[in-house]
Design a protein around this motif. Sequence first.
Motif: not given
Length: 373
Positions: A246-261
């Motif tokens: 949103v507004n050019g900014k990623g909301q997910i900080k890292n892969a650990a917050e990526g909700w699985g594969i």
Amino acid sequence: MNSSSLPQRSIVRKKKKPARKRKKRGFFRTVFRVFMFCLILLIVAGGWLYLAPSAQNTRYLIADTLITTQHRYMAKYIIGEDELKNRVSEYTERFQEMGDEVDTHVIEPEPVVPEDKPLVEIEKVNGSGYAGYVMIVNDPKKVRLGVPNKIGSGEKVSSMVARTGAIAGVNGGGFADPNWKGNGFKPIGLVVSQGKLYYNGLGGKKSTQIVGLDKEGKMIAGNYTLDELSKLGVQEAVTFQPRIIVNGKGQIKNAAEGWGIAPRTAMGQRADGALIFVVIDGRQPGYSIGANLYDVQQIMLKQGAVIAANLDGGSSTVLVKDNEILNKPSSQYGERYLPTAFLVFENPEQADIKNIWEGLDPSKIDAGKKRTR
């Protein structure tokens, strides 16, 4: 000659028998040693996975990946039943927060496809453990939300594309899917097509997270009420989450917050108005395991997205161009029957997309009823 040669042949045979026995014993010893090594390795790995603090991220990655599948219940064997409930609750709250920030992005008033570019551009994308496609739609006003044409059953995206004369299509919003055997006819939340509310499954909820487009082709994603969507002039939309940029900014900080594969589908938009669809295959070892939402977010940012949101993924993920399925859907039964799809048209004003849910009570639609073909 004959009498002297017979004992020699006898002696030779006696020498071979012990050699064969030794070879057999040696083979079984080797197999036993390999088995014991694998068993010990499994015990050590299991001990590390369940007991070592350093393995926490790995445990959550496995659990999050299971949560995205029909085998969600198995995640309790990795992190425990209480932690599974907490994990799902945490994601729900986090996804809600990711949709609350006010979106202020703007696009060019009249997006025009450059003469040297086609309406639709497709390129392959690869990363660590995943493979898929990026589809760029250079004129966002050429997109409409497709829906099924038969009561009681969803429709394959490839069928929607062929039936409506679209040049491309991507799966859209989620749907009620009991035991992963749903008929694809009962959407989750809202469905808006050509500026009209086709389906309202909010029940008592006042707002929902939507992914869609307004009259000018501007992408709208985030948490909105029906009144807000009406004031924004939303033309095409489905309910899904989370919004990841949103507004050019990623909301997910890292892969650990990526909700699985998992297999993934997402939609984004550049500042010039061009739409970005990311389709990642998954659950196919040797080709593509899948991606987490952080991976998808980074692909979107690299493509110049100023806003982006997740769409239904998993076995629903599919990309169709010129009546050909480009990706490899993960469902063992092939392409799934779905309630919605974002379709691209050369002449969208000619698209014939009727409201198949008109007059139906959402609460009475049987999501698991067998399809009639």
